[in-house]
Design a protein around this motif. Structure first.
Motif, PDB file in Angstrom:
ATOM      1  N   GLY A  87       0.794  -1.222   0.000  1.00  0.00           N
ATOM      2  CA  GLY A  87       0.000   0.000   0.000  1.00  0.00           C
ATOM      3  C   GLY A  87       0.822   1.266   0.000  1.00  0.00           C
ATOM      4  O   GLY A  87       0.283   2.354  -0.194  1.00  0.00           O
ATOM      5  N   LEU A 196       0.808   6.859  -0.505  1.00  0.00           N
ATOM      6  CA  LEU A 196       0.135   5.571  -0.653  1.00  0.00           C
ATOM      7  C   LEU A 196      -0.192   5.269  -2.111  1.00  0.00           C
ATOM      8  O   LEU A 196      -0.379   6.180  -2.933  1.00  0.00           O
ATOM      9  CB  LEU A 196      -1.139   5.549   0.182  1.00  0.00           C
ATOM     10  N   ALA A 200      -5.196   2.366  -1.540  1.00  0.00           N
ATOM     11  CA  ALA A 200      -4.747   1.999  -0.195  1.00  0.00           C
ATOM     12  C   ALA A 200      -5.326   2.961   0.831  1.00  0.00           C
ATOM     13  O   ALA A 200      -5.412   4.163   0.592  1.00  0.00           O
ATOM     14  CB  ALA A 200      -3.227   2.007  -0.133  1.00  0.00           C
ATOM     15  N   GLY A 201      -5.730   2.435   1.986  1.00  0.00           N
ATOM     16  CA  GLY A 201      -6.291   3.255   3.050  1.00  0.00           C
ATOM     17  C   GLY A 201      -5.260   3.576   4.108  1.00  0.00           C
ATOM     18  O   GLY A 201      -4.378   2.757   4.415  1.00  0.00           O
ATOM     19  N   ALA A 203      -5.616   4.005   7.406  1.00  0.00           N
ATOM     20  CA  ALA A 203      -5.720   3.175   8.605  1.00  0.00           C
ATOM     21  C   ALA A 203      -5.169   1.776   8.344  1.00  0.00           C
ATOM     22  O   ALA A 203      -4.500   1.186   9.209  1.00  0.00           O
ATOM     23  CB  ALA A 203      -7.181   3.099   9.052  1.00  0.00           C
ATOM     24  N   GLU A 204      -5.436   1.251   7.162  1.00  0.00           N
ATOM     25  CA  GLU A 204      -4.956  -0.083   6.821  1.00  0.00           C
ATOM     26  C   GLU A 204      -3.433  -0.122   6.780  1.00  0.00           C
ATOM     27  O   GLU A 204      -2.791  -1.024   7.335  1.00  0.00           O
ATOM     28  CB  GLU A 204      -5.536  -0.502   5.462  1.00  0.00           C
ATOM     29  N   VAL A 205      -2.826   0.877   6.127  1.00  0.00           N
ATOM     30  CA  VAL A 205      -1.367   0.921   6.043  1.00  0.00           C
ATOM     31  C   VAL A 205      -0.752   1.162   7.411  1.00  0.00           C
ATOM     32  O   VAL A 205       0.244   0.528   7.785  1.00  0.00           O
ATOM     33  CB  VAL A 205      -0.927   2.016   5.046  1.00  0.00           C
ATOM     34  N   GLY A 207      -1.822   0.286  10.231  1.00  0.00           N
ATOM     35  CA  GLY A 207      -1.903  -0.930  11.025  1.00  0.00           C
ATOM     36  C   GLY A 207      -0.788  -1.911  10.739  1.00  0.00           C
ATOM     37  O   GLY A 207      -0.497  -2.785  11.570  1.00  0.00           O
ATOM     38  N   ARG A 208      -0.166  -1.817   9.579  1.00  0.00           N
ATOM     39  CA  ARG A 208       0.918  -2.730   9.223  1.00  0.00           C
ATOM     40  C   ARG A 208       2.282  -2.232   9.698  1.00  0.00           C
ATOM     41  O   ARG A 208       3.268  -2.962   9.617  1.00  0.00           O
ATOM     42  CB  ARG A 208       0.967  -2.904   7.697  1.00  0.00           C
ATOM     43  N   THR A 221      -1.740   9.476  11.600  1.00  0.00           N
ATOM     44  CA  THR A 221      -2.751   9.660  10.561  1.00  0.00           C
ATOM     45  C   THR A 221      -3.722  10.749  10.993  1.00  0.00           C
ATOM     46  O   THR A 221      -3.791  11.124  12.170  1.00  0.00           O
ATOM     47  CB  THR A 221      -3.535   8.361  10.307  1.00  0.00           C
TER      48      THR A 221
END
Length: 774
Positions: A87, A196, A200-201, A203-205, A207-208, A221
């Motif tokens: 992402g 990004l 790609a979001g 919050a999703e990125v 979290g990784r 964020t």
């Protein structure tokens, strides 16, 4: 019933209405400014949905958080690993540095913005012409500058003056150079912008990222990305926030003070009316609810237009805030729904608090007693007023006794808190001092008819005089204490700073730049200290003074290091260096290092001043001046902010005072029409009545001024004593005679107008003509 009373007695509520309208407007505008003064993401990083911040350190005392920079090895590993996260399209370190354009030999532009206006080219800004910088000495500039591609661009950096070639123009402000150029100008990065991939979001990125970052950073964020704002902008916003907080604090205090005084006087004047209500069966609870209902209806009627006015005017303050250094460039004020709602709610609470005591007292008066004493003023000092006033007097005095054992940081707060408590105590106990003061000041005119009327009228109406004097007391006390404290502190700072500069001449930055470049410093025959920041293993920052000829690390005793010990320090470029401790000094919270070592690890640092030991060498951004001129200029820049603070606070306190004085005298004068008619029938001319009214109004102002000075002057001496202890040198007390004269004059003019106009109106147009003629 409350609404009917307001309709019938609307003129007596005008002062309270105006005070609440002004207070709510100030509060709504201040809250709108405060909401807009949140940290913002720098323009270069605004498009990055995720920002990775370096390890953060939060001071235990609640100061500004700091992010220690990554080392070159840490940065290389992080950018590689972050770019490989699903992402993420690109991981770009943020490396701002100082640069200013030179026009006709002088640096131009906002010197505060210039501290972070340079950046290495990363392809995040869109080119409008030309090409990206690929070689040292090439730069992409904002198309709005009007500099064509291929033109030579003189600039000033921390290293010194340079001439760059414009390789292209972009749609963003700033100067974008090749990475090789930035390496010699920027400190170590503390933030990495993640761009990004499509779809790609954030919050999703984010979290990784913890698995990738470990203990080397945190993902930011949304609004949390504002932590990437430059430290200089954060401190600027903090200064603006202090003014907003002070405005809200002083405005709310004075509003409660004024509303309470006005409501108490109004309730005292309505004793016959309240007695009649009690006589026809009104219960104490009904009287209280009626008075509270009146106050709340007035507060609601004043609050709505006041909140709308404050919200509408708040955006107009954005420009002055930026111009005076209270907010960074780009500050804008928008609409925040909760600001007017909160302001209206506070207005309702202020009105309720202001009327609560007078409502309780009025509701407890028996019907027959109220009717019996309605024609004469009741006892000016009740038991509750005695107890409250003496308790506050003891509390204020107790706070003042804490000063000798308090720290330098605590003393200003204690002095202000003690003075505010004593001002309220003086207002409550004012009727006690009215008669002695009146007898003293009217002694020379005691045998004349005007002097006799004023003297005896004030003696039997001490409560009325005290109610009018109370807001004057607050304005004089606040004005003299605030202005006198700041002016005394300015004089003390001048004494302390001048003592630190033994040389008669210095080379200092010009008013257009934030500091001296290294080239300007090297050209001067003299000594300079380069200030930077180093970090302990815990992340705690320390002020590092780079001193020429220093033998090694000179540490503060609180660090617990001993001479001969080797300690690891992280410098501004992120490099960790083991430095031997040469000595231990008494400098708390700072360390002394060799200047060349500090410069080698902080290419972005600027020097404040060079203490000249020979002839001054002209250089861009440098000027020659005496030590006294240097200190005065630095103090003047801070003094401009202080003057703004004082001007706003004085305007609020004097504005409220004017409203309170005018409203109290209007009510008192209107209620005294039968008295003036009696004087007129017994032979007094309109001119004589006017002279009595004017004398009484000025007497009220004089009483309030004397009581305000009685609180403020001792507090000023306490403040001066604290400053003397802090700097270890005698400090001259500065008495703000100009402020005192201005505040007293404004109060006097308003008091005379508020007392004379209804008197002349009551006597009719013919009386006015006779008065003007005589």
């Amino acid at each position: 019933m409350s609404l009917a009373m307001i309709r019938y007695r609307w003129s007596s509520f005008l002062g309270t209405f105006a005070a609440l309208l002004l207070g709510v407007a100030v509060l709504a505008g201040s809250l709108s400014l405060w909401a807009a003064a949140r940290p913002r993401v720098p323009g270069e990083l605004a498009g990055a949905a995720v920002i990775v911040a370096a390890p953060r350190y939060d001071p235990p005392d609640g100061g500004f958080p700091t992010f220690r920079p990554w080392s070159a090895g840490e940065l290389d590993r992080l950018t590689t690993d972050l770019a490989a996260v699903p992402g993420v399209a690109a991981a770009v370190p943020d490396r701002p540095f100082y640069v200013q354009r030179i026009v006709d030999g002088r640096p131009v532009g906002d010197r505060r913005e210039a501290l972070h206006s340079g950046r290495p080219w990363a392809g995040t800004a869109a080119l409008t012409a030309g090409a990206a910088p690929s070689r040292p000495g090439e730069v992409v500039v904002d198309a709005a500058l009007g500099v064509p591609v291929g033109a030579a661009l003189p600039v000033l950096t921390a290293a010194g003056p340079a001439t760059w070639t414009v390789s292209g123009t972009s749609d963003r402000p700033g100067f974008y150079v090749a990475p090789a150029t930035a390496d010699g100008l920027a400190a170590g990065p503390r933030f990495i912008a993640l761009w990004l991939a499509p779809g790609a979001g954030a919050a999703e990125v984010a979290g990784r990222l913890p698995a990738v970052l470990g203990g080397l950073g945190t993902a930011l964020t949304g609004d949390a990305r504002g932590a990437a704002e430059p430290e200089s902008d954060q401190r600027t916003r903090w200064i603006g926030a202090q003014l907003i907080i002070a405005v809200v604090f002083v405005g709310t205090f004075v509003a409660i003070f004024v509303v309470a005084s006005t409501c108490a006087f109004s309730a005292a004047q309505r004793r016959r009316e309240l007695g009649l209500l009690r006589a026809v069966g009104a219960t104490p609870g009904q009287v209280r609810r009626m008075l509270l209902g009146e106050a709340l209806l007035v507060a609601l009627g004043a609050g709505v237009p006041g909140a709308l006015l404050g919200v509408a005017l708040a955006p107009l303050a954005a420009g002055p805030f930026v111009a005076t250094g209270l907010e960074p460039a780009g500050f804008r004020v928008g609409f925040t729904w909760w600001a007017p709602v909160a302001a209206i709610a506070v207005g309702l609470v202020v009105a309720g608090l202001g009327v609560w005591l007078s409502a309780r007292r009025a509701s407890r008066v028996p019907a027959l007693e109220a009717l019996r004493v309605a024609a004469a003023e009741p006892r000016p000092m009740t038991l509750a007023r005695w107890i409250t006033g003496l308790a506050l007097l003891a509390l204020g005095g107790g706070l003042a006794l804490l000063l000798p054992g308090s720290s330098a940081e605590q003393k200003p707060t204690i002095v202000l808190g003690s003075a505010m408590v004593l001002l309220v105590a003086a207002a409550l106990l004012a009727p006690v001092f009215v008669v002695p003061i009146v007898r003293l000041v009217t002694w020379p005119a005691r045998r004349g008819p005007t002097g006799l009327l004023v003297r005896e009228g004030a003696r039997v109406s001490a409560r009325r005089v005290a109610s009018t004097a109370a807001p004057v007391l607050a304005a004089v006390g606040f004005g003299v204490l605030l202005v006198g404290t700041f002016q005394t502190a300015d004089a003390a700072v001048g004494i302390e700073d001048t003592a630190k500069i033994p040389e008669s001449a210095v080379a200092a930055r010009s008013g257009d730049t934030p500091g001296l470049s290294e080239a300007a410093v090297r050209a001067q025959p003299g000594r300079s200290v380069l200030t930077s920041t180093v970090y302990l293993e815990s992340g705690r920052p320390l002020v590092a003074s780079g001193v020429p000829g220093s033998a090694g690390l000179v540490a503060s005793p609180e660090l617990g290091w001993a001479a001969g010990q080797t300690v690891p320090l992280r410098f501004a470029d992120g490099a960790v260096v083991a430095v031997p401790v040469a000595a231990v000094s008494d400098r708390v919270g700072s360390v002394e290092l060799p200047r060349d070592l500090v410069r080698a690890h902080d290419p972005a640092a600027l020097t404040d001043v060079v203490y000249l030991a020979g002839d001054f060498a002209p250089a861009p951004g440098a000027v020659r001046m005496t030590a006294r001129q240097f200190v005065e200029r630095e103090a003047a820049e801070e003094g401009d902010l202080i003057d703004l603070f004082l001007g706003v606070l004085l305007a609020i306190s004097v504005g409220y005072t004017g409203l309170a004085v005018a409203n109290t005298l209007l009510m008192a004068t209107n209620a005294r029409r039968p008295e003036f008619d009696t004087l007129h029938r017994t032979g007094a001319t309109t001119g004589q009545i006017v002279r009595v009214v004017v004398s009484e109004a000025l007497l009220c102002v004089l009483v309030g001024s004397l009581l305000g000075l009685a609180v403020a002057v001792p507090a000023l001496f306490e403040s001066r004593a604290g400053l003397q202890d802090e700097i270890g040198a005698p400090v001259t007390l500065v008495m703000p005679w100009g402020t005192l004269a201005a505040v007293v004059s404004v109060c006097g003019v308003l008091a005379v107008l508020a007392a004379v106009l209804p008197t002349l109106r009551a006597r009719g147009g013919g009386a006015v003509a006779r008065t003007m003629a005589g």
